[in-house]
Motif scaffolding. Structure first.
Motif, PDB file in Angstrom:
ATOM      1  N   TYR A 232     -11.172  -4.832 -55.045  1.00  0.00           N
ATOM      2  CA  TYR A 232     -10.848  -3.805 -56.045  1.00  0.00           C
ATOM      3  C   TYR A 232     -10.575  -2.480 -55.348  1.00  0.00           C
ATOM      4  O   TYR A 232      -9.703  -1.709 -55.731  1.00  0.00           O
ATOM      5  CB  TYR A 232     -12.042  -3.686 -56.995  1.00  0.00           C
ATOM      6  CG  TYR A 232     -11.852  -2.712 -58.127  1.00  0.00           C
ATOM      7  CD1 TYR A 232     -10.928  -2.977 -59.135  1.00  0.00           C
ATOM      8  CD2 TYR A 232     -12.602  -1.541 -58.200  1.00  0.00           C
ATOM      9  CE1 TYR A 232     -10.757  -2.096 -60.195  1.00  0.00           C
ATOM     10  CE2 TYR A 232     -12.439  -0.657 -59.256  1.00  0.00           C
ATOM     11  CZ  TYR A 232     -11.516  -0.939 -60.243  1.00  0.00           C
ATOM     12  OH  TYR A 232     -11.348  -0.068 -61.288  1.00  0.00           O
ATOM     13  N   SER A 233     -11.334  -2.215 -54.287  1.00  0.00           N
ATOM     14  CA  SER A 233     -11.186  -0.993 -53.497  1.00  0.00           C
ATOM     15  C   SER A 233     -11.395  -1.377 -52.041  1.00  0.00           C
ATOM     16  O   SER A 233     -12.417  -1.982 -51.701  1.00  0.00           O
ATOM     17  CB  SER A 233     -12.245   0.017 -53.945  1.00  0.00           C
ATOM     18  OG  SER A 233     -12.362   1.071 -53.019  1.00  0.00           O
ATOM     19  N   VAL A 234     -10.416  -1.043 -51.195  1.00  0.00           N
ATOM     20  CA  VAL A 234     -10.501  -1.441 -49.780  1.00  0.00           C
ATOM     21  C   VAL A 234     -10.239  -0.220 -48.906  1.00  0.00           C
ATOM     22  O   VAL A 234      -9.315   0.556 -49.174  1.00  0.00           O
ATOM     23  CB  VAL A 234      -9.465  -2.549 -49.465  1.00  0.00           C
ATOM     24  CG1 VAL A 234      -9.468  -2.882 -47.971  1.00  0.00           C
ATOM     25  CG2 VAL A 234      -9.746  -3.800 -50.294  1.00  0.00           C
ATOM     26  N   SER A 235     -11.063  -0.039 -47.885  1.00  0.00           N
ATOM     27  CA  SER A 235     -10.866   1.038 -46.903  1.00  0.00           C
ATOM     28  C   SER A 235     -10.871   0.447 -45.504  1.00  0.00           C
ATOM     29  O   SER A 235     -11.711  -0.395 -45.189  1.00  0.00           O
ATOM     30  CB  SER A 235     -12.017   2.053 -46.965  1.00  0.00           C
ATOM     31  OG  SER A 235     -11.993   2.792 -48.149  1.00  0.00           O
ATOM     32  N   LEU A 236      -9.941   0.915 -44.676  1.00  0.00           N
ATOM     33  CA  LEU A 236      -9.964   0.576 -43.250  1.00  0.00           C
ATOM     34  C   LEU A 236     -10.359   1.827 -42.483  1.00  0.00           C
ATOM     35  O   LEU A 236      -9.902   2.926 -42.819  1.00  0.00           O
ATOM     36  CB  LEU A 236      -8.572   0.144 -42.777  1.00  0.00           C
ATOM     37  CG  LEU A 236      -8.221  -1.352 -42.839  1.00  0.00           C
ATOM     38  CD1 LEU A 236      -8.339  -1.884 -44.249  1.00  0.00           C
ATOM     39  CD2 LEU A 236      -6.815  -1.585 -42.302  1.00  0.00           C
ATOM     40  N   PHE A 237     -11.193   1.668 -41.484  1.00  0.00           N
ATOM     41  CA  PHE A 237     -11.566   2.795 -40.613  1.00  0.00           C
ATOM     42  C   PHE A 237     -11.059   2.504 -39.206  1.00  0.00           C
ATOM     43  O   PHE A 237     -11.004   1.344 -38.783  1.00  0.00           O
ATOM     44  CB  PHE A 237     -13.092   2.976 -40.586  1.00  0.00           C
ATOM     45  CG  PHE A 237     -13.656   3.391 -41.919  1.00  0.00           C
ATOM     46  CD1 PHE A 237     -13.731   4.729 -42.269  1.00  0.00           C
ATOM     47  CD2 PHE A 237     -14.100   2.440 -42.841  1.00  0.00           C
ATOM     48  CE1 PHE A 237     -14.235   5.119 -43.503  1.00  0.00           C
ATOM     49  CE2 PHE A 237     -14.606   2.820 -44.076  1.00  0.00           C
ATOM     50  CZ  PHE A 237     -14.674   4.162 -44.409  1.00  0.00           C
ATOM     51  N   THR A 238     -10.712   3.569 -38.483  1.00  0.00           N
ATOM     52  CA  THR A 238     -10.309   3.378 -37.091  1.00  0.00           C
ATOM     53  C   THR A 238     -10.596   4.631 -36.280  1.00  0.00           C
ATOM     54  O   THR A 238     -10.668   5.741 -36.839  1.00  0.00           O
ATOM     55  CB  THR A 238      -8.802   3.026 -36.972  1.00  0.00           C
ATOM     56  OG1 THR A 238      -8.489   2.783 -35.593  1.00  0.00           O
ATOM     57  CG2 THR A 238      -7.901   4.133 -37.488  1.00  0.00           C
ATOM     58  N   ASP A 239     -10.746   4.421 -34.955  1.00  0.00           N
ATOM     59  CA  ASP A 239     -10.802   5.570 -34.036  1.00  0.00           C
ATOM     60  C   ASP A 239      -9.483   5.667 -33.271  1.00  0.00           C
ATOM     61  O   ASP A 239      -9.366   6.442 -32.344  1.00  0.00           O
ATOM     62  CB  ASP A 239     -11.992   5.437 -33.072  1.00  0.00           C
ATOM     63  CG  ASP A 239     -11.945   4.136 -32.277  1.00  0.00           C
ATOM     64  OD1 ASP A 239     -10.930   3.392 -32.364  1.00  0.00           O
ATOM     65  OD2 ASP A 239     -12.926   3.835 -31.564  1.00  0.00           O
ATOM     66  N   TRP A 240      -8.502   4.848 -33.657  1.00  0.00           N
ATOM     67  CA  TRP A 240      -7.156   4.783 -33.083  1.00  0.00           C
ATOM     68  C   TRP A 240      -7.142   4.158 -31.690  1.00  0.00           C
ATOM     69  O   TRP A 240      -6.087   4.106 -31.060  1.00  0.00           O
ATOM     70  CB  TRP A 240      -6.482   6.171 -33.048  1.00  0.00           C
ATOM     71  CG  TRP A 240      -6.252   6.721 -34.430  1.00  0.00           C
ATOM     72  CD1 TRP A 240      -6.980   7.704 -35.041  1.00  0.00           C
ATOM     73  CD2 TRP A 240      -5.260   6.308 -35.371  1.00  0.00           C
ATOM     74  NE1 TRP A 240      -6.488   7.928 -36.315  1.00  0.00           N
ATOM     75  CE2 TRP A 240      -5.437   7.089 -36.542  1.00  0.00           C
ATOM     76  CE3 TRP A 240      -4.231   5.353 -35.357  1.00  0.00           C
ATOM     77  CZ2 TRP A 240      -4.635   6.953 -37.675  1.00  0.00           C
ATOM     78  CZ3 TRP A 240      -3.423   5.224 -36.483  1.00  0.00           C
ATOM     79  CH2 TRP A 240      -3.634   6.018 -37.622  1.00  0.00           C
ATOM     80  N   GLN A 241      -8.263   3.686 -31.197  1.00  0.00           N
ATOM     81  CA  GLN A 241      -8.284   3.049 -29.878  1.00  0.00           C
ATOM     82  C   GLN A 241      -8.151   1.531 -30.022  1.00  0.00           C
ATOM     83  O   GLN A 241      -8.507   0.966 -31.054  1.00  0.00           O
ATOM     84  CB  GLN A 241      -9.587   3.379 -29.143  1.00  0.00           C
ATOM     85  CG  GLN A 241      -9.716   4.858 -28.780  1.00  0.00           C
ATOM     86  CD  GLN A 241      -8.624   5.313 -27.817  1.00  0.00           C
ATOM     87  OE1 GLN A 241      -8.418   4.714 -26.770  1.00  0.00           O
ATOM     88  NE2 GLN A 241      -7.920   6.378 -28.191  1.00  0.00           N
ATOM     89  N   GLN A 242      -7.634   0.894 -29.011  1.00  0.00           N
ATOM     90  CA  GLN A 242      -7.535  -0.577 -28.918  1.00  0.00           C
ATOM     91  C   GLN A 242      -6.776  -1.212 -30.076  1.00  0.00           C
ATOM     92  O   GLN A 242      -7.004  -2.369 -30.436  1.00  0.00           O
ATOM     93  CB  GLN A 242      -8.938  -1.193 -28.820  1.00  0.00           C
ATOM     94  CG  GLN A 242      -9.696  -0.715 -27.584  1.00  0.00           C
ATOM     95  CD  GLN A 242     -11.165  -1.106 -27.638  1.00  0.00           C
ATOM     96  OE1 GLN A 242     -11.488  -2.231 -27.974  1.00  0.00           O
ATOM     97  NE2 GLN A 242     -12.035  -0.184 -27.309  1.00  0.00           N
ATOM     98  N   SER A 243      -5.907  -0.393 -30.708  1.00  0.00           N
ATOM     99  CA  SER A 243      -4.979  -0.935 -31.705  1.00  0.00           C
ATOM    100  C   SER A 243      -5.677  -1.801 -32.759  1.00  0.00           C
ATOM    101  O   SER A 243      -5.225  -2.893 -33.096  1.00  0.00           O
ATOM    102  CB  SER A 243      -3.912  -1.769 -30.968  1.00  0.00           C
ATOM    103  OG  SER A 243      -2.738  -1.766 -31.692  1.00  0.00           O
ATOM    104  N   ARG A 244      -6.780  -1.279 -33.280  1.00  0.00           N
ATOM    105  CA  ARG A 244      -7.499  -2.060 -34.275  1.00  0.00           C
ATOM    106  C   ARG A 244      -8.235  -1.148 -35.268  1.00  0.00           C
ATOM    107  O   ARG A 244      -8.532   0.010 -34.944  1.00  0.00           O
ATOM    108  CB  ARG A 244      -8.495  -3.042 -33.643  1.00  0.00           C
ATOM    109  CG  ARG A 244      -9.461  -2.445 -32.582  1.00  0.00           C
ATOM    110  CD  ARG A 244     -10.716  -1.956 -33.150  1.00  0.00           C
ATOM    111  NE  ARG A 244     -11.801  -1.619 -32.299  1.00  0.00           N
ATOM    112  CZ  ARG A 244     -12.070  -0.393 -31.872  1.00  0.00           C
ATOM    113  NH1 ARG A 244     -11.243   0.598 -32.090  1.00  0.00           N
ATOM    114  NH2 ARG A 244     -13.177  -0.139 -31.199  1.00  0.00           N
ATOM    115  N   ALA A 245      -8.481  -1.689 -36.463  1.00  0.00           N
ATOM    116  CA  ALA A 245      -9.375  -1.011 -37.404  1.00  0.00           C
ATOM    117  C   ALA A 245     -10.794  -1.385 -36.990  1.00  0.00           C
ATOM    118  O   ALA A 245     -11.113  -2.572 -36.873  1.00  0.00           O
ATOM    119  CB  ALA A 245      -9.101  -1.467 -38.823  1.00  0.00           C
ATOM    120  N   THR A 246     -11.627  -0.383 -36.765  1.00  0.00           N
ATOM    121  CA  THR A 246     -13.002  -0.672 -36.345  1.00  0.00           C
ATOM    122  C   THR A 246     -13.785  -1.367 -37.459  1.00  0.00           C
ATOM    123  O   THR A 246     -14.630  -2.210 -37.206  1.00  0.00           O
ATOM    124  CB  THR A 246     -13.729   0.631 -35.962  1.00  0.00           C
ATOM    125  OG1 THR A 246     -13.506   1.579 -37.005  1.00  0.00           O
ATOM    126  CG2 THR A 246     -13.230   1.177 -34.642  1.00  0.00           C
TER     127      THR A 246
END
Ligand SMILES: Cc1cc2nc3c(=O)[nH]c(=O)nc-3n(C[C@H](O)[C@H](O)[C@H](O)COP(=O)(O)OP(=O)(O)OC[C@H]3O[C@@H](n4cnc5c(N)ncnc54)[C@H](O)[C@@H]3O)c2cc1C
Length: 447
Positions: A232-246
């Motif tokens: 229903y609600s989705v969030s992705l977080f990242t530090d922009w390193q290693q080409s991935r969402a943490t």
């Protein structure tokens, strides 16, 4: 002048309800900062009315005023050269069960409201990452949560009452004033001082929150919509390193017939302990995770009411781009990772449904919002914002009205096709610019 001194001086007896129509709100002049502490307001005085009629007399008696909510904006949007007026004491909550609606005073925060309506069997469609913000201040800036089908918080407003510059009370509603209502709901504090807001309700629901770790960005190229539609609600977080969402936070409603979430999700693995979006921060401040269902208002925000949300001392920036170009936009920002990461606590990626509200960042665009929680290092952050904005320029970025950005006013103009109509609406209720401030002058009135 306080009420008793006024009575003595005038030598007359007036019922206190009548008196409040003539008297100003109490004023204080102690220095005030916003929530994050990155801004000390320049407004010398703060007026704190206790009733709508005190708001009216205060508006009548001052040439320049700006409403102040719960102070969570990061820029000068709530500041004034003269006076701020904070209707925090307007705390009424009136539920209309048959009409599935609630009318709240403009001092009510989402955290005050949620458990009250839930106890009566109702819920809101969505919440921001934190419950600490006022309803009036949140809708002013098109504050949003996440969800591919969820509009921002102002899309739940069915009407509101405000005091216009002449001191008159005005009520605008979605049904009675459909043409101007779309212009007024995201009001940027420019129309007047809100005293009451009506919100749509729906039957209460339960939500379970599951977190996954390390989702490769490569998965977003072909599965961006699927990933953001997985709850229903989705969030992705990242530090922009290693080409991935943490981290991926998936909030699912128990009453929606979803498939079961597995141990693996597009290359990410399910977290077995509770997480904070900022790696290394204790997770106690966060709402319950690990797939444990609970009330909507204890799962939709990331942070719990009685804890400090996010990091505390921080800065925030956010840009809205069309979701169908979201993957390209993410990859464009990623090229700046070596500059961004040292200044960053965390980036969050969310989706917001398109709406018709003239000044909404999601106006007629299903949007991806790319958010940055920065360390409190403004000189360095100030340097990188134009670079991020330049990378996002091909996607027509709309910055969050309440956060930090450097896109010049004339460029913002091009992103808001109804801006001219909004200015005409503001001029109707505020012909002398009583509610204008430097922020509006710079961002809306520079051309
Ligand atoms: C830790 C943190 C997390 C956040 N998370 C999110 C998030 O998840 N999503 C998101 O979109 N934003 C988020 N924000 C930003 C926040 O939602 C906005 O800054 C919001 O506008 C804050 O509302 P406020 O009540 O603090 O209003 P203020 O910041 O005090 O004021 C904002 C605007 O509202 C106007 N206003 C306030 N009250 C009235 C009134 N009674 N009448 C007329 N105008 C009024 C002010 O004049 C000003 O223009 C976050 C901020 C922080 C600090």
């Amino acid at each position: 002048m306080d009420k008793s001194r006024f009575l003595k001086a005038s030598g007359i007896t007036i019922a206190s309800s009548m008196l409040s129509q003539f008297l100003d709100a109490q004023a204080t002049s102690a220095p005030r900062t916003n929530w994050s502490g990155n801004l000390t307001y320049s407004a010398p005085s703060l007026l704190e009315p206790h009733t709508a009629s005190e708001v009216q007399s205060t508006v009548r008696n001052h040439h320049h005023l700006r409403a102040l909510g719960s102070r969570h904006s990061f820029n000068g949007i709530a500041d004034s050269i003269d006076n701020q007026i904070a209707p925090a004491a307007l705390k009424s909550i009136d539920i209309d069960s048959s009409g599935r609606s609630v009318m709240v005073g403009s001092g009510v925060r989402y955290g005050d409201l949620a458990s009250v309506i839930d106890a009566k069997g109702f819920a809101l469609h969505n919440l921001a990452s934190l419950p600490h913000i006022s309803v009036a201040g949140a809708i002013a800036t098109a504050t949003h949560g996440s969800g591919i089908d969820n509009g921002n918080l102002a899309t739940a407003v069915s009407g509101f009452e405000f005091v216009a510059a002449n001191g008159e009370l005005v009520y605008l509603s979605r049904t009675d004033h459909p043409d101007v209502f779309a212009g007024a709901a995201v009001h940027l504090g420019a129309l007047g001082i809100l005293t009451r807001v009506a919100l749509d309700l729906q039957p209460t629901y339960q939500v379970a929150q599951t977190v996954y770790l390390d989702l490769p960005f490569a998965q977003l190229e072909h599965h961006l919509i699927d990933i953001f539609s997985s709850g229903y609600s989705v969030s992705l977080f990242t530090d922009w390193q290693q080409s991935r969402a943490t981290q991926v936070w998936i909030k699912r409603r128990s009453d929606h017939s979803d498939t079961v979430l597995g141990a693996e999700f597009y290359g990410a693995r399910r977290a077995s302990v509770k997480m904070h979006p900022i790696l290394g921060h204790p997770a106690d401040a966060c709402t319950e995770q690990l797939g444990i269902p609970g009330p909507w208002y204890e799962r939709l925000p990331h942070f719990r009411m009685n804890f400090t949300p996010s990091s505390g001392s921080e800065l925030q920036t956010e840009y809205f781009v069309p979701l169908d170009r979201g993957y390209e936009a993410i990859r464009a920002v990623e090229t700046l990772r070596e500059r961004i990461t040292p200044l960053l606590f965390v980036t969050e990626l969310r989706t917001i449904a398109a709406d018709d509200l003239w000044m909404s960042m999601a106006h007629q665009r299903l949007s991806l919002a790319i958010h940055f929680t920065w360390k409190p290092e403004w000189p360095a952050v100030r340097q990188i914002l134009p670079e991020i904005e330049s990378k996002l320029a091909p996607f027509g970025p709309r910055p969050h009205w309440a956060k930090l950005f450097t896109i010049p006013g004339p460029q913002l103009d091009r992103q808001y096709p109804r801006l001219g109509d909004f200015k005409a609406l503001a001029a109707k209720y505020d012909p002398t610019g009583k509610f204008r401030n430097e922020y509006l002058q710079t961002n809306l009135y520079s051309t």
